[in-house]
Design a protein around this motif. Structure first.
Motif, short mmCIF file in Angstrom:
data_model
loop_
_atom_site.label_atom_id
_atom_site.label_comp_id
_atom_site.label_asym_id
_atom_site.label_seq_id
_atom_site.Cartn_x
_atom_site.Cartn_y
_atom_site.Cartn_z
N VAL A 1 0.76 -1.31 -0.06
CA VAL A 1 -0.03 -0.10 0.06
C VAL A 1 0.86 1.34 -0.02
CG1 VAL A 1 -1.78 1.39 1.30
CG2 VAL A 1 -1.91 -1.22 1.06
N PHE A 2 1.82 1.33 1.09
CA PHE A 2 2.51 2.42 1.12
C PHE A 2 3.81 2.54 0.09
CE2 PHE A 2 0.48 2.47 5.10
CZ PHE A 2 -0.54 3.48 4.89
N GLY A 3 4.32 1.44 -0.42
CA GLY A 3 5.49 1.17 -1.17
C GLY A 3 6.82 1.16 -0.27
N PHE A 4 6.75 0.69 0.92
CA PHE A 4 8.04 0.52 1.41
C PHE A 4 8.75 -0.96 0.90
CE2 PHE A 4 6.28 3.73 4.34
CZ PHE A 4 7.30 3.98 5.01
N ARG A 5 9.80 -1.13 1.69
CA ARG A 5 10.65 -2.45 1.17
C ARG A 5 10.91 -3.24 2.49
NH1 ARG A 5 15.78 -0.68 -0.54
NH2 ARG A 5 16.52 -0.78 1.60
N PHE A 6 10.56 -4.34 2.74
CA PHE A 6 10.67 -5.12 3.75
C PHE A 6 12.16 -5.38 3.95
CE2 PHE A 6 9.01 -9.02 6.20
CZ PHE A 6 9.58 -8.69 7.55
N ASP A 7 12.77 -4.94 4.83
CA ASP A 7 14.24 -5.34 4.80
C ASP A 7 14.78 -6.50 5.52
OD1 ASP A 7 14.80 -2.74 3.29
OD2 ASP A 7 14.42 -1.57 5.15
N TRP A 8 14.26 -6.64 6.59
CA TRP A 8 14.41 -7.66 7.48
C TRP A 8 13.51 -8.30 8.49
CZ3 TRP A 8 14.88 -6.31 12.77
CH2 TRP A 8 14.98 -4.96 12.90
N GLY A 9 13.64 -9.32 9.41
CA GLY A 9 12.82 -9.75 10.34
C GLY A 9 11.52 -10.58 10.23
N ASN A 10 10.68 -10.97 11.10
CA ASN A 10 9.65 -11.89 11.22
C ASN A 10 8.86 -11.88 12.04
OD1 ASN A 10 10.72 -13.75 12.93
ND2 ASN A 10 12.27 -14.41 11.24
N ASP A 11 7.80 -12.32 12.04
CA ASP A 11 7.10 -12.34 13.27
C ASP A 11 7.33 -13.37 14.47
OD1 ASP A 11 4.25 -11.22 14.26
OD2 ASP A 11 3.85 -13.13 14.55
N GLU A 12 8.12 -14.23 14.15
CA GLU A 12 8.63 -15.26 15.15
C GLU A 12 9.78 -14.42 16.02
OE1 GLU A 12 11.55 -19.04 15.44
OE2 GLU A 12 10.16 -19.01 13.63
N GLY A 13 10.49 -13.42 15.38
CA GLY A 13 11.33 -12.83 16.29
C GLY A 13 10.81 -11.57 16.87
N GLY A 14 9.61 -11.04 16.39
CA GLY A 14 9.02 -10.10 16.75
C GLY A 14 9.25 -8.80 16.39
N ILE A 15 10.19 -8.56 15.37
CA ILE A 15 10.63 -7.27 14.97
C ILE A 15 10.90 -7.39 13.43
CG2 ILE A 15 12.92 -7.56 15.80
CD1 ILE A 15 12.98 -4.47 16.21
N GLY A 16 10.62 -6.44 12.91
CA GLY A 16 11.16 -6.42 11.24
C GLY A 16 11.44 -4.85 11.03
N GLY A 17 12.16 -4.67 10.10
CA GLY A 17 12.50 -3.24 9.51
C GLY A 17 11.99 -3.23 8.21
N ILE A 18 11.24 -1.85 7.81
CA ILE A 18 11.00 -1.39 6.58
C ILE A 18 11.75 0.02 6.40
CG2 ILE A 18 8.72 -2.68 6.89
CD1 ILE A 18 7.33 -0.30 7.38
N SER A 19 11.54 0.18 4.94
CA SER A 19 12.10 1.13 4.52
C SER A 19 11.71 1.84 3.21
CB SER A 19 13.75 1.27 4.67
OG SER A 19 14.28 0.47 3.51
N GLN A 20 11.76 3.07 3.13
CA GLN A 20 11.80 3.78 1.84
C GLN A 20 12.41 5.06 1.81
OE1 GLN A 20 7.90 5.60 -0.74
NE2 GLN A 20 7.29 4.29 0.82
N GLY A 21 13.14 5.17 0.69
CA GLY A 21 13.98 6.42 0.94
C GLY A 21 14.86 6.51 2.36
N ASP A 22 14.89 7.73 2.71
CA ASP A 22 15.35 7.73 4.11
C ASP A 22 14.55 7.51 5.32
OD1 ASP A 22 17.48 9.08 2.78
OD2 ASP A 22 17.21 11.05 2.82
N CYS A 23 13.45 7.07 5.13
CA CYS A 23 12.64 6.78 6.25
C CYS A 23 12.71 5.19 6.48
CB CYS A 23 11.03 6.97 5.76
SG CYS A 23 9.79 6.53 6.87
N ARG A 24 12.89 5.05 7.78
CA ARG A 24 13.12 3.45 8.42
C ARG A 24 12.15 3.62 9.17
NH1 ARG A 24 17.67 0.49 8.64
NH2 ARG A 24 17.56 0.90 10.86
#
Length: 100
Positions: free
Chosen positions: A27-50
């Motif tokens: 929907v927002f055009g971010f990229r899923f960089d890393w992580g998963n639900d099992e670990g409980g955390i994930g990182g997303i980014s778009q341009g300079d926004c993380r």
């Protein structure tokens, strides 16, 4: 000594990291960089926004709670309008239209 701070990274509470990341990507055009639900955390980014997406067990373990507000400081009213229209067309859940 002067310390240069990096950009702040908001932690967004979600019920499922992978499902939330899919929404932010599709929907927002971010990229899923890393992580998963099992670990409980994930990182997303778009341009300079993380941003971090965290589920309840992760937040509970680290004592992170409360709501998060994210401000996007764009450069013009035109950019705000363009982003609003792009996200609306993509099916974003928008609570209110932008105001002057």
């Amino acid at each position: 000594m002067s310390i240069r701070f990096p950009q702040a990274v908001p932690e967004i509470p979600v019920s499922n990291v992978e499902k939330a990341a899919e929404y932010y990507v599709n929907v927002f055009g971010f990229r899923f960089d890393w992580g998963n639900d099992e670990g409980g955390i994930g990182g997303i980014s778009q341009g300079d926004c993380r941003m971090f997406l965290t589920n309840a067990p992760f937040r509970q373990h680290y004592g992170n709670s409360g709501t998060v507000i994210v401000w996007l400081n764009l450069n013009s009213k035109q950019e705000v309008d363009e982003l609003y229209h792009r996200w609306r067309v993509a099916g974003a859940k928008i609570l209110a239209e932008p105001e002057d």
